[in-house]
Design a protein around this motif. Sequence first.
Motif, PDB file in Angstrom:
ATOM      1  N   ARG A   1      55.529  -0.016  69.583  1.00 37.26           N
ATOM      2  CA  ARG A   1      56.950   0.022  69.195  1.00 37.26           C
ATOM      3  C   ARG A   1      57.639  -1.289  69.542  1.00 37.26           C
ATOM      4  O   ARG A   1      58.459  -1.802  68.775  1.00 37.26           O
ATOM      5  CB  ARG A   1      57.662   1.192  69.881  1.00 37.26           C
ATOM      6  CG  ARG A   1      59.165   1.237  69.588  1.00 37.26           C
ATOM      7  CD  ARG A   1      59.802   2.535  70.061  1.00 37.26           C
ATOM      8  NE  ARG A   1      59.739   2.698  71.501  1.00 37.26           N
ATOM      9  CZ  ARG A   1      60.659   2.225  72.344  1.00 37.26           C
ATOM     10  NH1 ARG A   1      61.696   1.521  71.888  1.00 37.26           N
ATOM     11  NH2 ARG A   1      60.549   2.458  73.633  1.00 37.26           N
ATOM     12  N   ALA A   2      57.291  -1.853  70.703  1.00 37.16           N
ATOM     13  CA  ALA A   2      57.864  -3.148  71.085  1.00 37.16           C
ATOM     14  C   ALA A   2      57.523  -4.212  70.056  1.00 37.16           C
ATOM     15  O   ALA A   2      58.363  -5.044  69.695  1.00 37.16           O
ATOM     16  CB  ALA A   2      57.359  -3.555  72.467  1.00 37.16           C
ATOM     17  N   ALA A   3      56.281  -4.211  69.571  1.00 35.50           N
ATOM     18  CA  ALA A   3      55.878  -5.196  68.558  1.00 35.50           C
ATOM     19  C   ALA A   3      56.661  -4.997  67.269  1.00 35.50           C
ATOM     20  O   ALA A   3      57.133  -5.963  66.657  1.00 35.50           O
ATOM     21  CB  ALA A   3      54.382  -5.090  68.294  1.00 35.50           C
ATOM     22  N   ARG A   4      56.809  -3.743  66.852  1.00 30.95           N
ATOM     23  CA  ARG A   4      57.530  -3.476  65.603  1.00 30.95           C
ATOM     24  C   ARG A   4      58.994  -3.862  65.692  1.00 30.95           C
ATOM     25  O   ARG A   4      59.570  -4.403  64.751  1.00 30.95           O
ATOM     26  CB  ARG A   4      57.417  -1.994  65.229  1.00 30.95           C
ATOM     27  CG  ARG A   4      56.030  -1.526  64.854  1.00 30.95           C
ATOM     28  CD  ARG A   4      56.084  -0.151  64.195  1.00 30.95           C
ATOM     29  NE  ARG A   4      56.777   0.830  65.030  1.00 30.95           N
ATOM     30  CZ  ARG A   4      56.195   1.606  65.935  1.00 30.95           C
ATOM     31  NH1 ARG A   4      54.888   1.487  66.152  1.00 30.95           N
ATOM     32  NH2 ARG A   4      56.896   2.486  66.636  1.00 30.95           N
ATOM     33  N   GLU A   5      59.619  -3.572  66.839  1.00 27.53           N
ATOM     34  CA  GLU A   5      61.063  -3.753  66.956  1.00 27.53           C
ATOM     35  C   GLU A   5      61.474  -5.105  67.530  1.00 27.53           C
ATOM     36  O   GLU A   5      62.488  -5.671  67.119  1.00 27.53           O
ATOM     37  CB  GLU A   5      61.638  -2.631  67.828  1.00 27.53           C
ATOM     38  CG  GLU A   5      61.463  -1.262  67.209  1.00 27.53           C
ATOM     39  CD  GLU A   5      62.009  -0.143  68.094  1.00 27.53           C
ATOM     40  OE1 GLU A   5      62.532  -0.459  69.196  1.00 27.53           O
ATOM     41  OE2 GLU A   5      61.934   1.023  67.685  1.00 27.53           O
ATOM     42  N   LYS A   6      60.709  -5.611  68.487  1.00 31.59           N
ATOM     43  CA  LYS A   6      61.062  -6.865  69.153  1.00 31.59           C
ATOM     44  C   LYS A   6      60.219  -8.038  68.668  1.00 31.59           C
ATOM     45  O   LYS A   6      60.592  -9.200  68.856  1.00 31.59           O
ATOM     46  CB  LYS A   6      60.894  -6.720  70.667  1.00 31.59           C
ATOM     47  CG  LYS A   6      61.757  -5.641  71.291  1.00 31.59           C
ATOM     48  CD  LYS A   6      63.238  -6.001  71.213  1.00 31.59           C
ATOM     49  CE  LYS A   6      64.085  -4.973  71.924  1.00 31.59           C
ATOM     50  NZ  LYS A   6      65.524  -5.350  71.925  1.00 31.59           N
ATOM     51  N   GLY A   7      59.068  -7.730  68.088  1.00 35.81           N
ATOM     52  CA  GLY A   7      58.152  -8.773  67.658  1.00 35.81           C
ATOM     53  C   GLY A   7      57.109  -9.062  68.721  1.00 35.81           C
ATOM     54  O   GLY A   7      57.385  -8.987  69.923  1.00 35.81           O
ATOM     55  N   ALA A   8      55.910  -9.389  68.295  1.00 41.37           N
ATOM     56  CA  ALA A   8      54.836  -9.775  69.206  1.00 41.37           C
ATOM     57  C   ALA A   8      53.783 -10.540  68.407  1.00 41.37           C
ATOM     58  O   ALA A   8      53.533 -10.225  67.240  1.00 41.37           O
ATOM     59  CB  ALA A   8      54.199  -8.557  69.867  1.00 41.37           C
ATOM     60  N   ILE A   9      53.206 -11.523  69.036  1.00 40.75           N
ATOM     61  CA  ILE A   9      52.133 -12.289  68.404  1.00 40.75           C
ATOM     62  C   ILE A   9      50.779 -11.836  68.919  1.00 40.75           C
ATOM     63  O   ILE A   9      49.792 -11.805  68.187  1.00 40.75           O
ATOM     64  CB  ILE A   9      52.341 -13.797  68.638  1.00 40.75           C
ATOM     65  CG1 ILE A   9      53.612 -14.260  67.906  1.00 40.75           C
ATOM     66  CG2 ILE A   9      51.135 -14.610  68.167  1.00 40.75           C
ATOM     67  CD1 ILE A   9      53.985 -15.706  68.173  1.00 40.75           C
ATOM     68  N   THR A  10      50.727 -11.466  70.209  1.00 42.55           N
ATOM     69  CA  THR A  10      49.478 -10.985  70.790  1.00 42.55           C
ATOM     70  C   THR A  10      49.713  -9.682  71.539  1.00 42.55           C
ATOM     71  O   THR A  10      50.833  -9.377  71.966  1.00 42.55           O
ATOM     72  CB  THR A  10      48.878 -12.010  71.779  1.00 42.55           C
ATOM     73  OG1 THR A  10      49.795 -12.179  72.879  1.00 42.55           O
ATOM     74  CG2 THR A  10      48.632 -13.347  71.110  1.00 42.55           C
ATOM     75  N   ALA A  11      48.631  -8.942  71.707  1.00 43.07           N
ATOM     76  CA  ALA A  11      48.636  -7.742  72.534  1.00 43.07           C
ATOM     77  C   ALA A  11      47.236  -7.562  73.092  1.00 43.07           C
ATOM     78  O   ALA A  11      46.253  -8.032  72.504  1.00 43.07           O
ATOM     79  CB  ALA A  11      49.042  -6.514  71.720  1.00 43.07           C
ATOM     80  N   ALA A  12      47.155  -6.879  74.236  1.00 44.26           N
ATOM     81  CA  ALA A  12      45.854  -6.620  74.850  1.00 44.26           C
ATOM     82  C   ALA A  12      45.783  -5.167  75.281  1.00 44.26           C
ATOM     83  O   ALA A  12      46.797  -4.552  75.627  1.00 44.26           O
ATOM     84  CB  ALA A  12      45.622  -7.539  76.050  1.00 44.26           C
ATOM     85  N   LEU A  13      44.577  -4.638  75.243  1.00 42.25           N
ATOM     86  CA  LEU A  13      44.328  -3.266  75.656  1.00 42.25           C
ATOM     87  C   LEU A  13      43.076  -3.237  76.517  1.00 42.25           C
ATOM     88  O   LEU A  13      42.040  -3.798  76.141  1.00 42.25           O
ATOM     89  CB  LEU A  13      44.144  -2.371  74.429  1.00 42.25           C
ATOM     90  CG  LEU A  13      43.607  -0.947  74.678  1.00 42.25           C
ATOM     91  CD1 LEU A  13      44.602  -0.144  75.511  1.00 42.25           C
ATOM     92  CD2 LEU A  13      43.316  -0.252  73.348  1.00 42.25           C
ATOM     93  N   TYR A  14      43.180  -2.567  77.661  1.00 45.19           N
ATOM     94  CA  TYR A  14      42.023  -2.331  78.519  1.00 45.19           C
ATOM     95  C   TYR A  14      41.779  -0.829  78.569  1.00 45.19           C
ATOM     96  O   TYR A  14      42.657  -0.053  78.961  1.00 45.19           O
ATOM     97  CB  TYR A  14      42.272  -2.869  79.932  1.00 45.19           C
ATOM     98  CG  TYR A  14      42.273  -4.386  79.986  1.00 45.19           C
ATOM     99  CD1 TYR A  14      41.086  -5.092  80.192  1.00 45.19           C
ATOM    100  CD2 TYR A  14      43.454  -5.096  79.800  1.00 45.19           C
ATOM    101  CE1 TYR A  14      41.089  -6.479  80.221  1.00 45.19           C
ATOM    102  CE2 TYR A  14      43.459  -6.484  79.823  1.00 45.19           C
ATOM    103  CZ  TYR A  14      42.270  -7.168  80.035  1.00 45.19           C
ATOM    104  OH  TYR A  14      42.266  -8.548  80.057  1.00 45.19           O
ATOM    105  N   SER A  15      40.578  -0.428  78.151  1.00 48.12           N
ATOM    106  CA  SER A  15      40.226   0.985  78.140  1.00 48.12           C
ATOM    107  C   SER A  15      38.713   1.132  78.116  1.00 48.12           C
ATOM    108  O   SER A  15      38.013   0.358  77.455  1.00 48.12           O
ATOM    109  CB  SER A  15      40.828   1.686  76.920  1.00 48.12           C
ATOM    110  OG  SER A  15      40.381   3.025  76.833  1.00 48.12           O
TER     111      SER A  15
END
Length: 550
Positions: A463-477
């Motif tokens: 949601r943060a990416a959709r609303e605020k914008g983001a170029i990168t994201a990471a997931l640890y699982s």
Amino acid sequence: MDDLFQAHAALLEKAVAASRERGFWAAFPENPKAYPEGAASAGKAAFAALKGRPFDLDGANEEGARVGAEVSPFGPALGITYAARGVDALVASAERASQAWAQASVEQRVGVALEILARLNAESFLIAEAVEHTTGQAGPMAFQAGGPHAQDRGLEAVAYAYAEMARVPGAVRWEKPMGRSSIRLDKDFHVVPRGIGLVIGCATFPTWNSYPALFADLVTGNAVIVKPHPAAILPLALTVKIGREVLAAQGFDPDVLQLAPDTVEAPLAKGLATHPAIALVDFTGSSAFGGWLRETLRDKLVFTEEAGVNTIVIASTGAFAAMCANIAFSLSLYSGQMCTAPQTIFVPAAGIATDEGHKSFDEVAAGIGGAIDALLSDPARAAAVLGAIQNPATLTRIEEARGLGRIVRDSAALQVEGARTATPLLLAVDATDEAAYLEERFGPIAFVVAVKDAQDAIARATRAAREKGAITAALYSTDEAEIAAAIPAYAKAGVALSVNLTGGIYVNQSAAFSDYHVSGANPAGNACMTDSAFVASRFRVVCVRRPAAA
């Protein structure tokens, strides 16, 4: 005039292939040892010779006032001044020069662009000095990001543009059967540039962020006006100087490529952007100005890379120490002054499962903070990783951020004489504190956010990416089903996702010819800087047809 195209044909062929295959390939070596012996010392000497003097652009109009007040984030003022020109004079020169440039063949323009890149690469050590002492990037990063990596990005744009223009045939015989006879036409197809391009540079990555647009405009036949950030003029001044030298040597008016230096007190960007003759605008910087450009310039082609909030979700990990070390480096690199740097780290309030057993929320936050301390424990390594703070306003931002949450790790200056430095500030906050962690806080400021569970973390991150914008994201699982479910959510949010990075690759690194930098699918930017769409609309195709000769 096709000689340059032939001279660089093999390089172009490899670049076009690499942009299709998306595997690892680099045209320009990032290892300084790959360059001739003495190149580094020659670059330092050349930079020293530029300081405290007027910058000569070789043939540019040097009449009128001069501007320039660059100060190195490592201490001294550069003392370099640049010829200032008004909007109308810059545009008039570009219009004059663009006529012959637009009529040049695709091969001629591509050859010129490739020769400029080759000469830029030969001057990588000089450009690195200019980048280091305007942006605050540490020497190794300034060399790689400001030199070879930026040049690869420029070459990438040339490759995309050439591939798109090469799809347009020069001339064809068109024949339509009409019973016992036919209609025959000779058709010529002409690649027509859109007009004058304006490239507005940023203060932190003046070459890396500007080269894609600069070279995309050039090879598609558009004259280019480069408007650097007032705090980082020299890297782009050197670029324009080299480009003008190549243009002149090939018989073109060097004003095909111009520098438009200005000051904070008397900016040129708005006046240039709104001039009727400017057809294309590329901008990297704040959402405030990017939004103004997009809203105001509805009759122009506008490409922006703007602010965003890059996130990390830690759901679980099979390598806790390595994960913390990887995140610590990502938060510390160039003091977080990267458009790809993470800021907001979502962690379940109840903690996570790890290879070291269950870790509470506080233990996860402390693990990241401790990894930052370990990384920066050696002063020389700390200086090489952090570099310096480009803008004094970032120090004020750090001070103000201290009150936004519980301090897990405080920011402090390095003991580097004359340099403006700050280590990462790490804060713990609750998921309800969105006003703190969902606003971009440029610089070494990061938040560890306590959320309900992994699903809540992923939902908040996307949601943060959709609303605020983001170029990168990471997931640890460690849960493959969880990862599989998250991937389409991140894709829908238009953000590049890195999963379980624990080695020598970091979320804030973007590889030319492989990674698509910025998606254009969320508010962090309205276009991808590394795909065919970034170049294809910079030209149009016009057909001329006539009855075929017998």
